[in-house]
Design a protein around this motif. Structure first.
Motif, PDB file in Angstrom:
ATOM      1  N   ASN A   1       9.482  -0.227   1.594  1.00  0.00           N
ATOM      2  CA  ASN A   1       9.228  -0.148   0.150  1.00  0.00           C
ATOM      3  C   ASN A   1       7.905  -0.786  -0.242  1.00  0.00           C
ATOM      4  N   LEU A   2       7.397  -1.695   0.588  1.00  0.00           N
ATOM      5  CA  LEU A   2       6.122  -2.349   0.307  1.00  0.00           C
ATOM      6  C   LEU A   2       4.912  -1.537   0.779  1.00  0.00           C
ATOM      7  N   LEU A   3       5.148  -0.552   1.626  1.00  0.00           N
ATOM      8  CA  LEU A   3       4.030   0.206   2.182  1.00  0.00           C
ATOM      9  C   LEU A   3       3.259   0.935   1.086  1.00  0.00           C
ATOM     10  N   VAL A   4       1.953   0.887   1.210  1.00  0.00           N
ATOM     11  CA  VAL A   4       1.080   1.664   0.321  1.00  0.00           C
ATOM     12  C   VAL A   4       0.678   2.920   1.070  1.00  0.00           C
ATOM     13  N   ILE A   5       1.093   4.063   0.568  1.00  0.00           N
ATOM     14  CA  ILE A   5       0.804   5.342   1.226  1.00  0.00           C
ATOM     15  C   ILE A   5      -0.247   6.072   0.403  1.00  0.00           C
ATOM     16  N   ARG A   6      -1.374   6.354   1.033  1.00  0.00           N
ATOM     17  CA  ARG A   6      -2.447   7.083   0.349  1.00  0.00           C
ATOM     18  C   ARG A   6      -2.021   8.543   0.228  1.00  0.00           C
ATOM     19  N   THR A   7      -1.923   9.033  -1.000  1.00  0.00           N
ATOM     20  CA  THR A   7      -1.385  10.378  -1.212  1.00  0.00           C
ATOM     21  C   THR A   7      -2.446  11.457  -1.182  1.00  0.00           C
ATOM     22  N   SER A   8      -3.715  11.070  -1.285  1.00  0.00           N
ATOM     23  CA  SER A   8      -4.761  12.093  -1.277  1.00  0.00           C
ATOM     24  C   SER A   8      -4.901  12.669   0.127  1.00  0.00           C
ATOM     25  N   THR A   9      -5.268  13.934   0.187  1.00  0.00           N
ATOM     26  CA  THR A   9      -5.471  14.582   1.474  1.00  0.00           C
ATOM     27  C   THR A   9      -6.646  13.938   2.191  1.00  0.00           C
ATOM     28  N   GLN A  10      -6.405  13.527   3.430  1.00  0.00           N
ATOM     29  CA  GLN A  10      -7.442  12.835   4.194  1.00  0.00           C
ATOM     30  C   GLN A  10      -7.687  13.563   5.502  1.00  0.00           C
ATOM     31  N   THR A  11      -8.946  13.612   5.891  1.00  0.00           N
ATOM     32  CA  THR A  11      -9.320  14.184   7.178  1.00  0.00           C
ATOM     33  C   THR A  11     -10.234  13.208   7.869  1.00  0.00           C
ATOM     34  N   THR A  12     -10.632  13.535   9.112  1.00  0.00           N
ATOM     35  CA  THR A  12     -11.546  12.647   9.833  1.00  0.00           C
ATOM     36  C   THR A  12     -12.924  12.633   9.191  1.00  0.00           C
ATOM     37  N   GLU A  13     -13.190  13.553   8.228  1.00  0.00           N
ATOM     38  CA  GLU A  13     -14.464  13.565   7.536  1.00  0.00           C
ATOM     39  C   GLU A  13     -14.418  12.708   6.268  1.00  0.00           C
ATOM     40  N   ASN A  14     -13.215  12.250   5.932  1.00  0.00           N
ATOM     41  CA  ASN A  14     -13.057  11.463   4.720  1.00  0.00           C
ATOM     42  C   ASN A  14     -13.639  10.068   4.933  1.00  0.00           C
ATOM     43  N   LEU A  15     -14.479   9.617   3.991  1.00  0.00           N
ATOM     44  CA  LEU A  15     -15.179   8.338   4.155  1.00  0.00           C
ATOM     45  C   LEU A  15     -14.206   7.175   4.262  1.00  0.00           C
ATOM     46  N   THR A  16     -13.132   7.194   3.489  1.00  0.00           N
ATOM     47  CA  THR A  16     -12.162   6.097   3.528  1.00  0.00           C
ATOM     48  C   THR A  16     -11.541   5.972   4.906  1.00  0.00           C
ATOM     49  N   VAL A  17     -11.138   7.089   5.482  1.00  0.00           N
ATOM     50  CA  VAL A  17     -10.528   7.078   6.811  1.00  0.00           C
ATOM     51  C   VAL A  17     -11.522   6.596   7.852  1.00  0.00           C
ATOM     52  N   LEU A  18     -12.763   7.064   7.726  1.00  0.00           N
ATOM     53  CA  LEU A  18     -13.786   6.635   8.688  1.00  0.00           C
ATOM     54  C   LEU A  18     -14.010   5.131   8.615  1.00  0.00           C
ATOM     55  N   ARG A  19     -13.982   4.576   7.405  1.00  0.00           N
ATOM     56  CA  ARG A  19     -14.162   3.131   7.271  1.00  0.00           C
ATOM     57  C   ARG A  19     -12.993   2.376   7.890  1.00  0.00           C
ATOM     58  N   ARG A  20     -11.801   2.906   7.756  1.00  0.00           N
ATOM     59  CA  ARG A  20     -10.650   2.256   8.382  1.00  0.00           C
ATOM     60  C   ARG A  20     -10.779   2.307   9.907  1.00  0.00           C
ATOM     61  N   GLN A  21     -11.333   3.397  10.412  1.00  0.00           N
ATOM     62  CA  GLN A  21     -11.563   3.482  11.848  1.00  0.00           C
ATOM     63  C   GLN A  21     -12.579   2.433  12.298  1.00  0.00           C
ATOM     64  N   ILE A  22     -13.633   2.255  11.476  1.00  0.00           N
ATOM     65  CA  ILE A  22     -14.614   1.201  11.767  1.00  0.00           C
ATOM     66  C   ILE A  22     -13.933  -0.164  11.809  1.00  0.00           C
ATOM     67  N   ASP A  23     -13.036  -0.428  10.847  1.00  0.00           N
ATOM     68  CA  ASP A  23     -12.318  -1.699  10.813  1.00  0.00           C
ATOM     69  C   ASP A  23     -11.527  -1.915  12.102  1.00  0.00           C
ATOM     70  N   ALA A  24     -10.861  -0.850  12.566  1.00  0.00           N
ATOM     71  CA  ALA A  24     -10.051  -0.969  13.782  1.00  0.00           C
ATOM     72  C   ALA A  24     -10.931  -1.237  14.997  1.00  0.00           C
ATOM     73  N   VAL A  25     -12.078  -0.540  15.084  1.00  0.00           N
ATOM     74  CA  VAL A  25     -12.987  -0.758  16.212  1.00  0.00           C
ATOM     75  C   VAL A  25     -13.570  -2.166  16.161  1.00  0.00           C
ATOM     76  N   ASP A  26     -13.932  -2.629  14.964  1.00  0.00           N
ATOM     77  CA  ASP A  26     -14.477  -3.985  14.824  1.00  0.00           C
ATOM     78  C   ASP A  26     -13.467  -5.033  15.278  1.00  0.00           C
ATOM     79  N   GLU A  27     -12.197  -4.802  14.957  1.00  0.00           N
ATOM     80  CA  GLU A  27     -11.157  -5.732  15.398  1.00  0.00           C
ATOM     81  C   GLU A  27     -11.112  -5.803  16.922  1.00  0.00           C
ATOM     82  N   SER A  28     -11.220  -4.640  17.561  1.00  0.00           N
ATOM     83  CA  SER A  28     -11.220  -4.603  19.028  1.00  0.00           C
ATOM     84  C   SER A  28     -12.447  -5.310  19.587  1.00  0.00           C
ATOM     85  N   LEU A  29     -13.608  -5.110  18.939  1.00  0.00           N
ATOM     86  CA  LEU A  29     -14.838  -5.771  19.389  1.00  0.00           C
ATOM     87  C   LEU A  29     -14.703  -7.292  19.323  1.00  0.00           C
ATOM     88  N   LEU A  30     -14.131  -7.789  18.227  1.00  0.00           N
ATOM     89  CA  LEU A  30     -13.970  -9.228  18.069  1.00  0.00           C
ATOM     90  C   LEU A  30     -13.016  -9.793  19.124  1.00  0.00           C
TER      91      LEU A  30
END
Length: 353
Positions: A252-281
């Motif tokens: 019930n606490l989950l925030v689900i983004r309802t807009s259609t997202q693809t790998t070209e979507n800037l928001t999704v790409l930024r989240r991917q950057i966040d995940a890679v940065d976490e791995s780098l650290l």
């Protein structure tokens, strides 16, 4: 490779698809109690391990075939679909005979192409959803190979489960998320459903909520969560299970983004950057820990901190490797110099400490 949806009739396609239940089927009462509690909270697919391959012998390795009868009772009483793990041809035959609705392939099995092929051959001609967990080691091609073996056997309702990757160097997580690996899998196979297993990634129940949210932020399709009515009394993986009440709260606490997202979507790409940065650290932290161990060795053997031939070798070899990956050589050199300076500082602290 076009892969159909893993969804079963009557299961909503709305994110997240949720599969939940105890790590292991322990007793008939335990299984039915968990299933009833999850069912009234809207969970449609019930999971429980019947055969439990463990890292070392001597632990609880599953109740065996009799657990399938309990899953059958879950279906009859609650109307839920039931899912379990299979690792051999015999497991497949027994599960199908008992009317299990969904199967998953564990990380130890998906790491072994011989075992994967055996299970795939046993399922040839059967129309059943199959979820394939990532191998224990971070090898994307091995994971893809397992998917292809099931696809080659005629299975089309395929999905994958990201459960993290084993590492000797464990800190926060039981299994390192290495989010960039499922992200790359999604890039290669955009129609392949991806579920996250926050229980196995975190290894601790308090990490299930943040990991589930991160999976949703990365546009995963669903979650497979271990839920036990009395987690502390669980016969296996007690620390990573949550009660049905807590699971309901997390969902019930989950925030689900309802807009259609693809790998070209800037928001999704930024989240991917966040995940890679976490791995780098995480990798940089590991490198500095190793540097401190080298500092201890140098102190014990009265060696100087700076080893010029070794530093020159690192600069040359890493720069060549980076160039082969389309990285700018000047950028690589600057990065390596900064890392070397910090490594030397860490060693100096050890030696002078």
């Amino acid at each position: 490779m076009e892969l159909e949806s893993i969804l079963l009739p009557g299961v909503s396609g709305q994110r997240p698809v949720v599969i939940a239940g105890p790590c292991s089927a322990e007793t008939e009462e335990q299984v039915l109690e968990a299933a009833r509690s999850l069912s009234v909270r809207g969970i449609k697919i019930f999971r429980a391990g019947v055969w439990k391959p463990r890292t070392k012998p001597g632990g609880f390795e599953g109740i065996g075939t009799q657990g399938l009868r309990w899953l059958k009772k879950v279906k009859e009483e609650t109307g839920m679909y039931v899912a379990t793990e299979v690792a051999t041809r015999d497991h497949v035959f027994e599960a199908l005979k008992a009317g299990v609705d969904m199967l998953w392939i564990g990380a130890r099995t998906s790491a072994n192409p011989f075992a994967v092929q055996e299970v795939a051959d046993a399922l040839q001609g059967v129309d059943i959803p199959v979820l394939i967990k990532n191998p224990v080691n971070p090898d994307l091609d091995l994971w893809i190979g397992a998917i292809q073996r099931f696809h080659g056997a005629g299975l089309r309702r395929l999905g994958v489960v990201h459960r993290g990757f084993s590492s000797y160097d464990k800190k926060i997580y039981r299994n390192l998320p290495l989010w960039h690996i499922p992200i790359e899998l999604r890039r290669r196979y955009p129609n392949l459903p991806i579920l996250c297993d926050p229980s196995h990634i975190g290894g601790k129940r308090e990490l299930i909520a943040p990991l589930s949210q991160q999976a949703m932020d990365l546009n995963f399709d669903g979650l497979i969560v271990e839920s036990h009515c009395r987690p502390d009394e669980a016969w296996s993986d007690a620390a990573q299970q949550i009660t049905p009440d807590v699971l309901d709260y997390v969902l019930n606490l989950l925030v689900i983004r309802t807009s259609t997202q693809t790998t070209e979507n800037l928001t999704v790409l930024r989240r991917q950057i966040d995940a890679v940065d976490e791995s780098l650290l995480e990798l940089l932290a590991k490198r500095m820990r190793i540097s401190r161990e080298i500092g201890i060795y140098k102190k014990e053997h009265n060696m100087p901190i700076l080893q010029t031939p070794r530093y020159s070798e690192i600069l040359e070899n890493r720069t060549k490797a980076g160039v082969s990956m389309d990285l700018n050589p000047e950028f690589i050199e600057k990065m390596l110099k900064l890392i070397h300076e910090e490594s030397a500082a860490q060693q100096m602290t050890v030696i002078n400490g």
